[in-house]
Write a protein that holds these residues in place. Structure first.
Motif, PDB file in Angstrom:
ATOM      1  N   CYS A 101      -8.373  -4.075   2.813  1.00 36.42           N
ATOM      2  CA  CYS A 101      -7.440  -4.947   2.099  1.00 36.42           C
ATOM      3  C   CYS A 101      -8.015  -6.342   1.968  1.00 36.42           C
ATOM      4  O   CYS A 101      -8.539  -6.901   2.943  1.00 36.42           O
ATOM      5  CB  CYS A 101      -6.097  -5.024   2.833  1.00 36.42           C
ATOM      6  SG  CYS A 101      -5.372  -3.411   3.217  1.00 36.42           S
ATOM      7  N   SER A 129      -5.886  -3.279  -2.308  1.00 40.52           N
ATOM      8  CA  SER A 129      -6.207  -2.382  -1.190  1.00 40.52           C
ATOM      9  C   SER A 129      -6.921  -1.150  -1.726  1.00 40.52           C
ATOM     10  O   SER A 129      -6.636  -0.686  -2.832  1.00 40.52           O
ATOM     11  CB  SER A 129      -4.939  -1.975  -0.449  1.00 40.52           C
ATOM     12  OG  SER A 129      -4.107  -1.204  -1.292  1.00 40.52           O
ATOM     13  N   VAL A 133       0.865  -1.178   0.000  1.00 40.99           N
ATOM     14  CA  VAL A 133       0.000   0.000   0.000  1.00 40.99           C
ATOM     15  C   VAL A 133       0.900   1.225   0.000  1.00 40.99           C
ATOM     16  O   VAL A 133       1.580   1.511   0.989  1.00 40.99           O
ATOM     17  CB  VAL A 133      -0.918   0.008   1.234  1.00 40.99           C
ATOM     18  CG1 VAL A 133      -1.808   1.247   1.223  1.00 40.99           C
ATOM     19  CG2 VAL A 133      -1.747  -1.256   1.303  1.00 40.99           C
TER      20      VAL A 133
END
Length: 806
Positions: free
Chosen positions: A113, A118, A36
């Motif tokens: 997620c 995500s 992420v």
């Protein structure tokens, strides 16, 4: 509990050296499953990322959406460009994992997620200072799945409804609702923990406070918390809180508090029934030790503060981390330091987590290294550099065996696989491993090769050499006894593309991307550069030609030429490394692999023209083996059989040049045509390396599909298959142990144990029974490769690396 200060008057526990204590019994596989990239959401200058929202790494690509998001997040906040991650935590929402990342500007971002994807779905905005701690709160009486507490440098604690039960529209970000602000601390809230129904918080105001949900506001939609009491005031900042309890009847657990002066204080928790604290069941926290210097449990060198502690009641362990680059393990029952683990990377550890089910401790540090130790022995299991920047925080999701690592810019999820049938070498490479070579020095006699296991640490291991080369432009030398890296050679001029080692145990040769060769003298540290090829040197081998005593080096290149080199360097005789001859072995194509057959006195080369070409030691062409449909990438020999691996996913078995038959032992002429014996189909991507296991005579092949196969090539059957998530780039047989070493495109070195003779015999018996029953057939040449190619789409789905998706 009275502590004996004599335990701390001398050295604290037993020290361990990272490089000398690699745990051979525990080898874990680590791979990144999700990344992420937090700062990408704030980079409004990335106009080049046109297109739809999404992306593999959870990045915002749509520019208009990015501008709206940036405006939403920055409105009403202090004017600052600092958006780095400070701390993170993970919660659960059905089949989703919810990640919270606290930023330096006071924001908390909420990510949903699942798998390798995500989405930024929420933002918690309201603090006037940096958010320093996050706690997900759950209670059986709540209608909501969970709520979130955040502590900040503005001295406040906020309780949030993150709207976890609200359906989030694709591409939208919702603001969480702050339902209560808890005031009481007079400094930065440094840590928070949930103990039963209590929320316990620590601060730089040197106090620990207890908060409890009131029972007289049942009509409220959200719970309401009030400060119950100040548990204690300490002599330094409260750095960390840890609570743990056993399953024993009557044990309500213990709370441990670490402060900035190096003290750790224990508070036992007693359960009481009655009207105390306006609840039917409450817990009373009582200090078990007084804060005196002679009762100090932990004090670091030069009074450096504690970073983090973790108490494990079932094992009577207290693990502490400090700024003195050390992690210490204490036995709280006997008040003794058991282990002291130093960070050999020369920086402070930043965070850790102890997995009690496997007795492993996960560590992160300021240089971006992620390390795993066995707490029981203090030995190193794995060390991997994840980033070039500091790891800010570390969390562990036990039910998923996943470690969450946060840097200033991004958060990554790493899977920890403990059920491996191989051992992972802590290589230190940070690029694809392109070559591994192993060779015994010529001083080792035939008698020495048959020494019994009682001499296992004797000359056999000392004379055996192992080297690995990587695209990180380093060559590493390994101790064959415990596979510790003993030396690192760095190349600064051109990318390393191949290596080989000479009989002299102090010399190795490397090939490079610019067409040059380099001779390394390990004794003196000197190097000699040789340049003849006009393109990348793809392969290097050593050979002893008939009638010549000296060891020669043969190099193949993208330029289609083979060069023969004399690498001896004897200044007393005036001999320096030089090229003996050069000939074009593959016109208008690239050479990818070479092998020398000393019994037939021939040189065999393969390349991207799909052919296997045979040359005499006089550099005369003898013939061509044709049959592959793609480039030939690797070669191996076993008596009269030649094996070639290819980008067409197959391994072909050929009849070699006939044995010597002429007068005087000269080689008989080539038969004039290709003699294909068999085609072995067992890979779904390029075959990168083939080797022969000398004791059993079985063929080993590995490929970019992450598969290592052991073949009974006479029958065309696979006896055993090892599978791995990474792409296998190169392979070599260990001469001193029954194992094969494999280098991967993801910078790792794997050690696969070879089946024993009894295991192989059983596998062969099973295959024989299948053949006798008429259910087994040998591999067929016709159409075999085409059948595999039809399965390319399925292959892609099966062997895709999770990191490619992130």
């Amino acid at each position: 509990m009275a502590l004996d200060s004599s335990y701390y008057s001398g050295s604290e526990g037993e020290d361990y050296d990272l490089d000398a204590t690699l745990d051979e019994e525990k080898t874990y596989e680590l791979w990144r499953s999700l990344s992420v990239k937090v700062k990408a959401y704030f980079d409004t200058s990335s106009s080049g990322r046109a297109g739809k929202r999404g992306g593999k790494d959870g990045m915002i690509i749509d520019k208009e959406f990015q501008k709206k998001l940036h405006s939403l997040l920055t409105q009403g906040l202090p004017q600052t460009k600092e958006t780095g991650v400070v701390v993170c935590t993970v919660g659960t929402e059905g089949s989703y994992k919810v990640l919270y990342t606290a930023l330096e500007n006071g924001l908390v971002l909420r990510w949903r997620c699942k798998g390798n994807k995500s989405d930024l779905t929420g933002v918690l905005k309201g603090h006037k200072g940096m958010v320093t701690s996050i706690l997900t709160y759950s209670h059986k009486g709540l209608n909501l799945p969970y709520m979130v507490f955040t502590g900040s440098a503005d001295s406040s604690i906020k309780l949030w409804d993150p709207k976890s039960n609200q359906r989030v529209r694709e591409g939208s970000v919702t603001e969480g609702v702050c339902v209560q602000t808890l005031m009481g601390h007079g400094g930065t809230v440094t840590c928070m923990i949930q103990v039963h129904d209590y929320i316990i918080t620590g601060s730089t105001d040197c106090s620990v406070r207890i908060w409890l949900q009131t029972t007289d506001r049942e009509a409220l939609l959200y719970p309401w918390f009030e400060q119950l009491r100040v548990l204690s005031t300490f002599g330094g900042w409260v750095k960390y809180l840890s609570f743990s309890k056993t399953e024993d009847v009557g044990d309500s657990g213990s709370l441990w508090v670490a402060d900035g002066n190096g003290y750790v204080t224990e508070f036992t928790v007693h359960e009481t029934k009655g009207k105390s604290y306006n609840s039917e069941v409450s817990w009373v926290f009582e200090s078990q030790v007084e804060k005196r210097r002679d009762t100090i449990l932990y004090q670091t060198a030069q009074d450096r503060a504690i970073i983090q502690i973790q108490y494990i009641a079932d094992e009577n362990l207290l693990i502490s981390l400090a700024y003195d680059y050390c992690l210490r393990v204490y036995d709280t029952k006997i008040c003794k330091c058991l282990h002291v683990i130093h960070n050999q990377n020369g920086c402070a550890f930043t965070s850790f987590y102890y997995d009690s089910s496997h007795r492993d401790v996960f560590l992160a540090d300021q240089y971006g290294y992620f390390t795993i130790y066995d707490v029981g022995t203090g030995k190193l299991i794995s060390c991997k550099r994840v980033w070039r920047e500091a790891i800010k925080d570390l969390k562990f999701i036990s039910d998923m065996s996943t470690v969450v690592l946060a840097s200033e810019n991004e958060v990554e999820f790493w899977k920890v696989n403990r059920d491996t049938d191989y051992k992972l070498v802590s290589s230190g490479h940070v690029g694809p491993v392109i070559s591994i070579v192993t060779k015994r020095s010529h001083q080792v006699s035939a008698v020495a090769l048959n020494l019994t296991s009682t001499l296992r640490t004797g000359p056999l291991e000392q004379e055996h050499r192992i080297f690995s080369a990587s695209l990180d432009n380093t060559i590493r030398m390994w101790d064959p006894y415990d596979m510790c890296c003993t030396r690192v050679l760095k190349e600064d001029r051109s990318e390393i593309s191949s290596i080989t080692c000479l009989r002299s145990k102090s010399k190795i040769v490397s090939g490079h991307d610019d067409g040059s060769l380099r001779l390394w003298n390990l004794d003196t540290g000197s190097t000699t550069n040789l340049r003849e090829h006009s393109n990348t040197v793809t392969c290097l081998i050593t050979a002893c030609f008939e009638g010549k005593d000296e060891e020669l080096v043969l190099s193949g290149s993208f330029d289609g030429y083979i060069c023969v080199w004399d690498m001896q360097k004897k200044p007393a005789k005036g001999i320096i490394p030089h090229m003996l001859t050069k000939f074009q072995a593959s016109p208008n194509s690239e050479i990818l692999c070479l092998i020398h057959d000393s019994t037939k006195n021939v040189i065999v080369a393969g390349g991207n023209d799909t052919c296997v070409r045979v040359w005499s030691e006089a550099y005369e062409p003898l013939g061509v083996h044709e049959g592959h449909t793609e480039a030939v990438t690797c070669l191996a020999l076993d008596a009269n059989f030649l094996f070639s691996g290819s980008e067409d996913f197959s391994v072909k078995v050929w009849d070699t040049v006939p044995a010597r038959g002429g007068e005087g032992g000269t080689a008989a002429p080539f038969r004039g045509g290709s003699t294909l014996i068999k085609t072995l189909v067992g890979h779904k991507r390029t075959v990168t390396s083939v080797e022969i296991e000398p004791s059993s005579g079985h063929l080993l092949s590995c490929g970019m599909d992450g598969v290592l196969n052991i073949w009974d090539y006479s029958r065309g059957h696979i006896l055993k298959t090892f599978r791995h998530r990474e792409e296998l780039r190169c392979m070599v047989m260990r001469g001193d142990k029954s194992e094969v070493m494999v280098g991967t495109m993801q910078e790792n070195i794997l050690r696969f144990p070879l089946p024993t003779g009894a295991d192989l015999e059983k596998l062969e018996m099973d295959l024989k029974k299948i053949e006798e029953a008429g259910d087994g057939t040998a591999a067929d040449d016709s159409g075999a490769v085409e059948d595999v190619k039809e399965d390319q789409q399925e292959r892609h789905e099966e062997v895709v690396d999770p990191r490619d998706a992130s």
